[in-house]
Design a protein around this motif. Structure first.
Motif, PDB file in Angstrom:
ATOM      1  N   ILE A  58       0.853  -1.174   0.000  1.00 44.43           N
ATOM      2  CA  ILE A  58       0.000   0.000   0.000  1.00 44.43           C
ATOM      3  C   ILE A  58       0.890   1.226   0.000  1.00 44.43           C
ATOM      4  CG2 ILE A  58      -1.731   1.295   1.276  1.00 44.43           C
ATOM      5  CD1 ILE A  58      -2.673  -1.386   2.441  1.00 44.43           C
ATOM      6  N   VAL A  59       0.683   2.085  -0.975  1.00 49.07           N
ATOM      7  CA  VAL A  59       1.455   3.317  -1.088  1.00 49.07           C
ATOM      8  C   VAL A  59       0.517   4.478  -0.814  1.00 49.07           C
ATOM      9  CG1 VAL A  59       2.831   4.758  -2.623  1.00 49.07           C
ATOM     10  CG2 VAL A  59       2.995   2.277  -2.778  1.00 49.07           C
ATOM     11  N   GLN A  60       0.866   5.274   0.183  1.00 52.35           N
ATOM     12  CA  GLN A  60       0.076   6.453   0.500  1.00 52.35           C
ATOM     13  C   GLN A  60       0.862   7.684   0.090  1.00 52.35           C
ATOM     14  OE1 GLN A  60      -0.749   6.200   4.677  1.00 52.35           O
ATOM     15  NE2 GLN A  60      -2.552   4.970   4.343  1.00 52.35           N
ATOM     16  N   LYS A  61       0.231   8.538  -0.685  1.00 53.90           N
ATOM     17  CA  LYS A  61       0.858   9.772  -1.102  1.00 53.90           C
ATOM     18  C   LYS A  61       0.126  10.924  -0.430  1.00 53.90           C
ATOM     19  CE  LYS A  61       2.508   8.051  -5.493  1.00 53.90           C
ATOM     20  NZ  LYS A  61       2.608   8.254  -6.927  1.00 53.90           N
ATOM     21  N   ILE A  62       0.885  11.821   0.108  1.00 52.86           N
ATOM     22  CA  ILE A  62       0.317  12.981   0.779  1.00 52.86           C
ATOM     23  C   ILE A  62       0.548  14.188  -0.113  1.00 52.86           C
ATOM     24  CG2 ILE A  62       0.411  14.415   2.837  1.00 52.86           C
ATOM     25  CD1 ILE A  62       1.613  11.993   4.277  1.00 52.86           C
TER      26      ILE A  62
END
Length: 113
Positions: A58-62
């Motif tokens: 899971i890649v979370q980009k802010i």
């Protein structure tokens, strides 16, 4: 799967043994018995075979609206420099965890205007 496969394997194995034992030389019954025994072994093998573990990344980009550099961030409480490990995303909000004083707070952006 196992709850279904074990009884089915046992039933097919029992029927296969019965067909082979009761064949009395009839080739058709021997063939049916061997097919049933093969199916029983196949179901048992499928039930005992363990599935391969699947890894999910899971890649979370802010996306912050202002210019923010993590290297320049300082803790509100103690003024200690924060690194990328100090930033966490929970429930869609960005939280800061200070490794020096232990304080935790939500990152609030100042408006651009």
């Amino acid at each position: 799967m196992k709850l279904f496969a074990y009884p089915l394997s046992a039933a097919l194995g029992f029927l296969g043994v019965m067909f082979v034992a009761g064949s009395h030389g009839a080739a058709g019954r021997v063939v049916v018995g061997v097919v049933l025994l093969t199916a029983a072994v196949a179901f048992l093998w499928l039930a005992l075979m363990k599935p391969k573990p699947v890894e999910h990344t899971i890649v979370q980009k802010i996306d912050l609206s202002g210019d923010v550099a993590v290297e320049q961030m300082k803790c509100k409480s103690c003024g200690g420099e924060l690194n990328k490990d100090s930033v966490a995303v929970r429930a869609g909000a960005v939280f800061i965890n200070c490794p020096y004083c232990g304080s935790s707070y939500q990152l609030e952006e100042a408006p651009k205007w």
